[in-house]
Design an enzyme around this catalytic site. Sequence first.
Site, PDB file in Angstrom:
ATOM      1  N   GLY A  17     120.371  41.305  24.862  1.00 25.44           N
ATOM      2  CA  GLY A  17     118.942  41.555  25.006  1.00 25.44           C
ATOM      3  C   GLY A  17     118.444  42.687  24.142  1.00 25.44           C
ATOM      4  N   GLY A  25     117.650  42.490  20.931  1.00 27.00           N
ATOM      5  CA  GLY A  25     116.899  42.046  19.757  1.00 27.00           C
ATOM      6  C   GLY A  25     117.757  41.936  18.518  1.00 27.00           C
ATOM      7  CG  LEU A  26     120.384  44.325  17.561  1.00 27.58           C
ATOM      8  CD1 LEU A  26     121.452  45.396  17.755  1.00 27.58           C
ATOM      9  CD2 LEU A  26     119.671  44.533  16.237  1.00 27.58           C
ATOM     10  CB  SER A  35     121.432  33.829  21.850  1.00 22.72           C
ATOM     11  OG  SER A  35     120.360  34.007  20.939  1.00 22.72           O
ATOM     12  CD  GLU A  72     118.845  30.896  20.619  1.00 21.38           C
ATOM     13  OE1 GLU A  72     118.308  31.842  21.213  1.00 21.38           O
ATOM     14  OE2 GLU A  72     119.914  31.005  20.005  1.00 21.38           O
ATOM     15  CG  ASP A  89     117.996  35.427  15.032  1.00 26.26           C
ATOM     16  OD1 ASP A  89     117.412  36.099  14.165  1.00 26.26           O
ATOM     17  OD2 ASP A  89     117.636  35.368  16.211  1.00 26.26           O
ATOM     18  CE1 TYR A 100     110.606  34.278  18.502  1.00 26.61           C
ATOM     19  CE2 TYR A 100     110.366  31.971  19.116  1.00 26.61           C
ATOM     20  CZ  TYR A 100     110.711  32.933  18.199  1.00 26.61           C
ATOM     21  OH  TYR A 100     111.160  32.551  16.952  1.00 26.61           O
TER      22      TYR A 100
END
Length: 354
Positions: free
Chosen positions: A73, A75-76, A79, A121, A133, A185
């Site tokens: 969680g 932001g990197l 997932s 995802e 990502d 989002y």
Amino acid sequence: LRRREDRVVRLVSPQTREKVDVMDLDTIGPKGTPGEVAHWASYIAGVAWSLERDGFENLPGFDAALVSCVPLGGGLSSSAALECSAAVAIDEVAHLGLAGTAQEPDDAGRARLVTNCVRTENEMAGAPTGGMDQSASLRCREGHALELDCRDGSVTHVPFDLAAEDLALLVIDTKAKHSLDDGQYGARRAACERAAQILGVELLADIAIEDLPQALERLSSADDADELVKRTRHVVTEIDRTRRLVDLLQDGRPLRGEKLAEAGRLMDASHESLRVDYECTCPELDVAVEAARAAGAHGARMTGGGFGGSAIALVDAKTVHDVAAAVAQAYEREGFNPPAFLDAVPAAPAGRLP
């Protein structure tokens, strides 16, 4: 991860409270179906599920143990990190021949893995994200930034060897947790899609920067004009900033002096647009960015999906600790939880550890 000779998947991690997850590749399915896979397991088992729908039928099961230093969680892209590491491991043990190696990657095969990780995802975890990502994890190159065109999936490797310039990218984990499946989002994405529909384009990326004023004028008569104008302005100007930074980094000059200052200005402008027009920052992110700049960072901005997570600051290598200390002090003054820090470098893509 190790191959099994049946269709069973067993997942375990010492970093979670859940016991071993045992599932069958014949029965798992997308979010909202009877075969739904819960939590982090969906990011790993879901890759095998997606690959089977991409034509790789009857994959073997596997046992996998997860240990991660990517903040959950934060932001990197935690997932995507799970999906991409699972993808290269499954590719190897199932002999799919898509990934190549981290040293000699097969880009076409890895692009296909990206597609499957994104499907994982979107459908298994239920988060409506794109492929940035996963592309960064699977298709990157050491000492380079990755320019990705999301319209056709093409990539360009852009020189960004920070260590050679005595620079560093300081990652600031705000400890303000974010989630990409909480609706925020998705709401931003829906607004962009509605604006594109009104403007008669497939994507807001199709609007040239010089045509932005006319586009915003056309949106001004919509019922939700204020929201659509701001979201569209962010997307179009952010793409322009990205292109300008790519051009800057590719000009062959060392990243110092006015060139470094311009790179910092583009980062700063990006954060301001994310704060004002896309409205996806938070107080912790804004304080981190402001404190880093005040402590001498050349530029700073949030990264990731927003609403929490992390910020990045482009700093001189010798000032990393000073900038980090300034951010920590600012957090203490504001009464925020203490932040965490990572010193990041553009590295090789996902692959087997040596």
